[in-house]
Design a protein around this motif. Structure first.
Motif, PDB file in Angstrom:
ATOM      1  N   PRO A 129       0.751  -1.043   0.002  1.00 43.63           N
ATOM      2  CA  PRO A 129      -0.177  -0.078  -0.161  1.00 43.63           C
ATOM      3  C   PRO A 129       0.830   1.158   0.119  1.00 43.63           C
ATOM      4  CG  PRO A 129      -0.053  -1.031   2.022  1.00 43.63           C
ATOM      5  CD  PRO A 129       0.694  -1.927   1.249  1.00 43.63           C
ATOM      6  N   ARG A 130       2.277   1.099   0.455  1.00 44.02           N
ATOM      7  CA  ARG A 130       2.842   2.337   0.312  1.00 44.02           C
ATOM      8  C   ARG A 130       3.399   2.584  -0.866  1.00 44.02           C
ATOM      9  NH1 ARG A 130       4.950   4.299   5.045  1.00 44.02           N
ATOM     10  NH2 ARG A 130       6.818   4.703   4.042  1.00 44.02           N
ATOM     11  N   GLU A 131       3.394   1.685  -1.770  1.00 46.12           N
ATOM     12  CA  GLU A 131       4.013   1.742  -3.206  1.00 46.12           C
ATOM     13  C   GLU A 131       3.267   2.987  -3.923  1.00 46.12           C
ATOM     14  OE1 GLU A 131       4.572  -1.275  -6.326  1.00 46.12           O
ATOM     15  OE2 GLU A 131       5.967  -1.942  -4.810  1.00 46.12           O
ATOM     16  N   VAL A 132       4.085   3.946  -4.611  1.00 46.81           N
ATOM     17  CA  VAL A 132       3.510   5.017  -5.310  1.00 46.81           C
ATOM     18  C   VAL A 132       3.534   4.476  -6.704  1.00 46.81           C
ATOM     19  CG1 VAL A 132       3.736   7.490  -5.879  1.00 46.81           C
ATOM     20  CG2 VAL A 132       4.416   6.654  -3.648  1.00 46.81           C
ATOM     21  N   PRO A 133       2.306   4.430  -7.299  1.00 44.22           N
ATOM     22  CA  PRO A 133       2.224   3.980  -8.676  1.00 44.22           C
ATOM     23  C   PRO A 133       2.979   5.018  -9.738  1.00 44.22           C
ATOM     24  CG  PRO A 133       0.172   4.758  -8.048  1.00 44.22           C
ATOM     25  CD  PRO A 133       0.872   4.606  -6.951  1.00 44.22           C
ATOM     26  N   PRO A 164       3.155   7.099 -12.706  1.00 41.87           N
ATOM     27  CA  PRO A 164       2.346   7.824 -13.972  1.00 41.87           C
ATOM     28  C   PRO A 164       3.167   7.758 -15.266  1.00 41.87           C
ATOM     29  CG  PRO A 164       2.964   9.793 -12.559  1.00 41.87           C
ATOM     30  CD  PRO A 164       3.703   8.411 -11.976  1.00 41.87           C
ATOM     31  N   LEU A 165       4.466   7.363 -15.066  1.00 42.15           N
ATOM     32  CA  LEU A 165       5.372   7.587 -16.235  1.00 42.15           C
ATOM     33  C   LEU A 165       5.533   6.369 -17.289  1.00 42.15           C
ATOM     34  CD1 LEU A 165       8.297   9.316 -14.404  1.00 42.15           C
ATOM     35  CD2 LEU A 165       6.775  10.367 -16.133  1.00 42.15           C
ATOM     36  N   ALA A 187      16.402  12.851 -10.789  1.00 38.00           N
ATOM     37  CA  ALA A 187      15.620  11.716 -10.048  1.00 38.00           C
ATOM     38  C   ALA A 187      14.005  12.367  -9.801  1.00 38.00           C
ATOM     39  CB  ALA A 187      16.129  11.288  -8.789  1.00 38.00           C
ATOM     40  N   ILE A 188      13.726  13.389  -9.616  1.00 41.25           N
ATOM     41  CA  ILE A 188      12.413  13.915  -9.356  1.00 41.25           C
ATOM     42  C   ILE A 188      11.754  13.721 -10.552  1.00 41.25           C
ATOM     43  CG2 ILE A 188      11.024  15.818  -8.842  1.00 41.25           C
ATOM     44  CD1 ILE A 188      13.245  16.723  -6.948  1.00 41.25           C
ATOM     45  N   GLY A 206       9.993  10.774 -11.054  1.00 41.86           N
ATOM     46  CA  GLY A 206       9.538  10.217  -9.999  1.00 41.86           C
ATOM     47  C   GLY A 206       9.970   9.185  -9.103  1.00 41.86           C
ATOM     48  N   VAL A 207      11.209   9.388  -8.832  1.00 40.75           N
ATOM     49  CA  VAL A 207      11.907   8.437  -7.768  1.00 40.75           C
ATOM     50  C   VAL A 207      11.700   8.801  -6.387  1.00 40.75           C
ATOM     51  CG1 VAL A 207      14.454   7.782  -6.833  1.00 40.75           C
ATOM     52  CG2 VAL A 207      13.974   7.831  -9.298  1.00 40.75           C
ATOM     53  N   TYR A 208      11.277   8.118  -5.478  1.00 37.80           N
ATOM     54  CA  TYR A 208      11.050   8.586  -4.066  1.00 37.80           C
ATOM     55  C   TYR A 208      11.798   7.591  -3.165  1.00 37.80           C
ATOM     56  CZ  TYR A 208       7.435   4.784  -3.939  1.00 37.80           C
ATOM     57  OH  TYR A 208       6.832   3.672  -3.800  1.00 37.80           O
ATOM     58  N   GLN A 220       4.657   9.503   4.031  1.00 41.05           N
ATOM     59  CA  GLN A 220       3.169   9.329   3.194  1.00 41.05           C
ATOM     60  C   GLN A 220       2.535   9.665   4.328  1.00 41.05           C
ATOM     61  OE1 GLN A 220       3.007   5.497   1.683  1.00 41.05           O
ATOM     62  NE2 GLN A 220       4.482   5.644  -0.008  1.00 41.05           N
ATOM     63  N   LEU A 259      14.033  13.543   0.729  1.00 39.84           N
ATOM     64  CA  LEU A 259      13.052  14.099  -0.477  1.00 39.84           C
ATOM     65  C   LEU A 259      12.002  15.110  -0.361  1.00 39.84           C
ATOM     66  CD1 LEU A 259      12.369  12.953  -3.500  1.00 39.84           C
ATOM     67  CD2 LEU A 259      10.779  11.633  -2.584  1.00 39.84           C
ATOM     68  N   ARG A 273       4.844  13.277 -12.318  1.00 41.28           N
ATOM     69  CA  ARG A 273       5.914  12.577 -11.665  1.00 41.28           C
ATOM     70  C   ARG A 273       5.622  11.522 -10.746  1.00 41.28           C
ATOM     71  NH1 ARG A 273       7.125  16.955 -14.019  1.00 41.28           N
ATOM     72  NH2 ARG A 273       9.082  17.492 -14.851  1.00 41.28           N
ATOM     73  N   TYR A 274       4.567  11.903  -9.836  1.00 40.76           N
ATOM     74  CA  TYR A 274       4.467  11.110  -8.621  1.00 40.76           C
ATOM     75  C   TYR A 274       2.830  10.476  -8.594  1.00 40.76           C
ATOM     76  CZ  TYR A 274       9.075  12.204  -6.970  1.00 40.76           C
ATOM     77  OH  TYR A 274      10.465  12.232  -7.014  1.00 40.76           O
ATOM     78  N   PHE A 292      -1.141  10.294  -5.909  1.00 40.54           N
ATOM     79  CA  PHE A 292      -0.633   9.804  -4.581  1.00 40.54           C
ATOM     80  C   PHE A 292       0.122  11.192  -3.808  1.00 40.54           C
ATOM     81  CE2 PHE A 292       1.170   7.103  -1.307  1.00 40.54           C
ATOM     82  CZ  PHE A 292       0.324   5.928  -1.756  1.00 40.54           C
TER      83      PHE A 292
END
Lengths: 180, 153
Positions: A29-33, A35-36, A131-132, A135-137, B52, B63, B91-92, B95
């Motif tokens: 659930p913490r995984e950010v999908p 959009p790229l 990295a932004i 969408g790297v987090y 989060q 970040l 980008r994200y 979420f």
């Protein structure tokens, strides 16, 4: 009918919670999908880790699929992933680009010298600015980019042999068919 | 005398507290107070991707700091709040927004609670009606009983 109503309600709740448990056991659930996926990778120009005078850009990589693996010497999960990359890097059939994320170049070099270097080339993003755009987090994260420069797949977290065999390799095989 | 010392100690503590707070919120060169308020307001609506459950304004994650600087840079370029949000969503994904946008895939999320409320209200209504009918029948039975008793008299 009215008597069985509480039982029906209870069973509905059991089904709902059961589904929740099943779903969460399969999805983080913490995984950010991202959009790229399916979109053009952001343009990037980043210096080589070994030789900061040289750069690698998105345009210079066009024409062949490649795998970008975001890692850092400070990243613990990257240490878990490292042996897997060492074992599979040469079997993948595409160049593996190391993306050193928010790291001291000296630390990254020492880390690679100590654990081995599975990468065909390592680029360094010290500030994490590019990295932004990707969408790297966190690290590790990996992106499979096709010959046209489109992001086709993203894996968040360390690669396991299972994920490589089940998800990555079939997709690489397909990409290679697309781009002869 | 004692009071003077206490005052001095308190003064010192307050001075250091202020210093610590100033360091915790990494200082950005805002051009005026209005811009700072706008920045704080905007970053409170954005989610820190690492922690989060914290927003960008409050998070200490590395970040989050980078993204705050990014938001600040975009503000300097004259982008609107919506444009900045879209920039991060590109980008994200959604979420990154604390309030998910209303669209078909989030309808259940937005309207689900209302739906459940209506469902609950319907159940309550039906139950009350049934009970009401049952009591009326009961009272009629009681009435008949008393009348019958009266007859016995």
């Amino acid at each position: 009918m009215t008597r069985s109503l509480p039982l029906v309600g209870f069973l509905l709740l059991v089904a709902l919670f059961g589904f929740g448990i099943w779903w969460n056991s399969r999805h983080d659930p913490r995984e950010v999908p991202s959009p790229l996926i399916g979109k053009a990778a952001p343009a990037f120009v980043l210096p080589h880790l070994e030789d900061a005078g040289q750069t690698l850009s998105k345009t210079s990589m066009l024409g062949k699929p490649y795998l970008v693996n975001v890692f850092a010497s400070w990243c613990i999960a990257c240490g878990d992933e490292h042996p897997v990359l060492m074992a599979y890097a040469h079997k993948l059939g595409v160049p593996l680009i190391g993306y050193d994320y928010k790291d001291e170049p000296a630390d990254a070099k020492a880390w690679l010298a100590q654990h081995g270097n599975p990468y065909d080339l390592v680029i360094a993003d010290r500030e994490g600015r590019t990295a932004i755009d990707f969408g790297v987090y966190g690290a590790p994260e990996s992106f499979l980019i096709d010959a046209k420069g489109v992001i086709r797949y993203k894996h968040i977290g360390p690669f396991t042999p299972d994920v490589i065999e089940r998800e990555l390799r079939p997709l690489i095989a397909r990409l290679k068919q697309e781009a002869p | 005398m004692k009071r003077a010392i206490l005052r001095m100690v308190l003064g010192f503590l307050l001075a250091f507290a202020g210093l610590a707070a100033a360091q915790a919120i990494d200082p950005l060169p805002f051009k005026d107070h209005a811009q700072e308020v706008r920045f704080q307001n905007l970053t409170r609506q954005l989610r820190c991707l690492v922690c989060q459950n914290e927003n960008l304004a409050d998070s200490n994650a590395d970040l989050a700091r980078d993204l705050r600087h990014e938001v600040f840079g975009l503000m300097q370029q004259g982008r609107s709040d919506d444009q900045i949000k879209q920039y991060l969503v590109d980008r994200y994904s959604d979420f990154v927004l604390y309030d998910p946008p209303v669209k078909p895939s989030t309808w259940l999320l937005w309207f689900g609670p209302g739906l459940f409320l209506l469902l609950g209200a319907a159940v309550v209504l039906v139950t009350i009606r049934k009970r009401g009918r049952a009591t009326r029948i009961d009272s009629r039975l009681v009435d008949n009983a008393t009348i019958e008793q009266g007859d016995d008299w």
